[in-house]
Design a protein around this motif. Sequence first.
Motif, short mmCIF file in Angstrom:
data_model
loop_
_atom_site.label_atom_id
_atom_site.label_comp_id
_atom_site.label_asym_id
_atom_site.label_seq_id
_atom_site.Cartn_x
_atom_site.Cartn_y
_atom_site.Cartn_z
N HIS A 77 37.09 42.98 31.34
CA HIS A 77 38.41 43.14 31.93
C HIS A 77 38.51 42.36 33.23
CE1 HIS A 77 36.96 46.00 35.06
NE2 HIS A 77 36.04 46.26 34.15
N ASP A 88 33.01 43.83 39.07
CA ASP A 88 33.29 44.78 38.00
C ASP A 88 34.37 44.20 37.09
OD1 ASP A 88 34.01 46.87 36.39
OD2 ASP A 88 34.42 48.29 38.00
N GLY A 89 33.99 43.80 35.89
CA GLY A 89 34.92 43.17 34.96
C GLY A 89 34.90 41.66 35.08
N GLU A 122 41.43 47.96 31.62
CA GLU A 122 40.27 48.81 31.31
C GLU A 122 40.15 49.91 32.37
OE1 GLU A 122 36.06 50.18 31.56
OE2 GLU A 122 37.25 49.18 33.09
N GLU A 123 40.55 49.57 33.60
CA GLU A 123 40.35 50.50 34.71
C GLU A 123 41.34 51.65 34.70
OE1 GLU A 123 37.74 50.49 36.18
OE2 GLU A 123 37.04 48.55 36.88
N HIS A 184 28.24 42.93 32.09
CA HIS A 184 28.84 43.76 33.13
C HIS A 184 27.78 44.06 34.18
CE1 HIS A 184 31.53 46.85 34.82
NE2 HIS A 184 32.47 46.40 34.01
N GLN A 187 26.52 49.12 37.62
CA GLN A 187 27.28 50.15 38.34
C GLN A 187 26.46 51.40 38.64
OE1 GLN A 187 30.73 49.94 35.37
NE2 GLN A 187 31.83 49.81 37.29
N HIS A 354 33.26 51.32 28.76
CA HIS A 354 33.53 49.88 28.76
C HIS A 354 34.37 49.51 27.54
CE1 HIS A 354 30.92 48.96 32.10
NE2 HIS A 354 29.96 49.67 31.55
#
Length: 407
Positions: A77, A88-89, A122-123, A184, A187, A354
């Motif tokens: 994303h 992130d993405g 996606e978030e 990715h 995290q 994800h």
Amino acid sequence: MPTIDGARVVADLKRLAEFGRYETGVHRPTYSETDVASRHWLAEKFAQAGLEPVIDGIGNVFGYARGAARRLLIGSHSETQPKGGWLDGALGVIYALEAARVFRDDPGLAGLGVDCVAWADEEGHYGNMLGSRSFTGVLTEAEIDHSRSREGVALRDALQAAGFAGKPRIGVEPGRYLGYLEAHIEQGDTLDSSGLRIGVVEGIVGIWNYRVILEGQQNHAGTTQMPRRKDAGVAMVRLATAIHDRFAQIAGKRTVWTIGRMLLDPNAPSVVPGRAEMQVQFRDTDETILARFAVALEELCAAADKAGPCRCMIEGMSQTAPRLMDEAFEAAIEAAAERHLPGGHMRMPSGAGHDAQVISHKLRAGMMFIPSLKGISHHWSEDTREADIVLGAQVFADAAAAILKAG
Ligand SMILES: [Zn+2]
């Protein structure tokens, strides 16, 4: 095997992070002006990589490798969390772009192609993984009608303002892909704390959520004798301790559980709580472990109810199924990691959701992680060592080439 251009990967990530820069991170909510601008920039980058760019009706940006005989779909994303991180993405989208470029330029990979994608939302600014769920055909027009952002903006209005309304939504074209790959940042701190640099994702956890309610008798904190009390707060705390103890006994190697929300009613210093509520969540990639946790939780609640003096009720709130990644894809990522970094990688679950878990319902799917410094993510300070970003891009492109060559 293809050779990636590490400096180009880092430069593109830094350029993408300019859209909505915030401190050392990025604030780029889905369909915001900066998000829309970044999607057009990505379409342009896909075009420069020799791909045919298309932005669809939900805002997914595709780059099609025309003329390839065998293809993978690769991406992630491109929007961020509010005041979120720059990788992130974005990392997975730029890795896809780089893979497409090296496939275009490497004569040894002729006939093999990478279609790139930057999924929308996606978030979860407007919904739940809107872009990948649109692609797999489970996002309905009715859901689009009803979805709103946390600020109350209707998804239809946001799509209109973004210029995506009225465009067709693109779905899975049967037979077009060998599968889907996504890279990715981890995290979490599993890689960073163990000094390993590549994670081979075995599966994405299922998440089960329950609400547990304790009902006692609200009363005066000065005049109610201790033996006569039905204190829902005490009952909740005791039950919470019993849950933590029991879960620890039956957990798998990587099961995680959380009581992240507790409420007392009326929550006042001089009142015996008459009602208490907590939410219990657990995550694992193994459905039998999730089921075992659910049984244990129900047993503990039934026992608390029977023991009194408070009533105990439990309700299931939500359950997502774990999704396993494709074993051949895992093996290809692991082999590529081993070539570049003998012993420096590990297999692991993803504790976060994800797009790959959505896509895995329609296509064989694989995921690769690189370390997040100190495990920080969903915060603007999120970061990864440049050497890890470059190494990851190389391993990822190698894995894609191996999968496509194997057919
Ligand atoms: Zn993400």
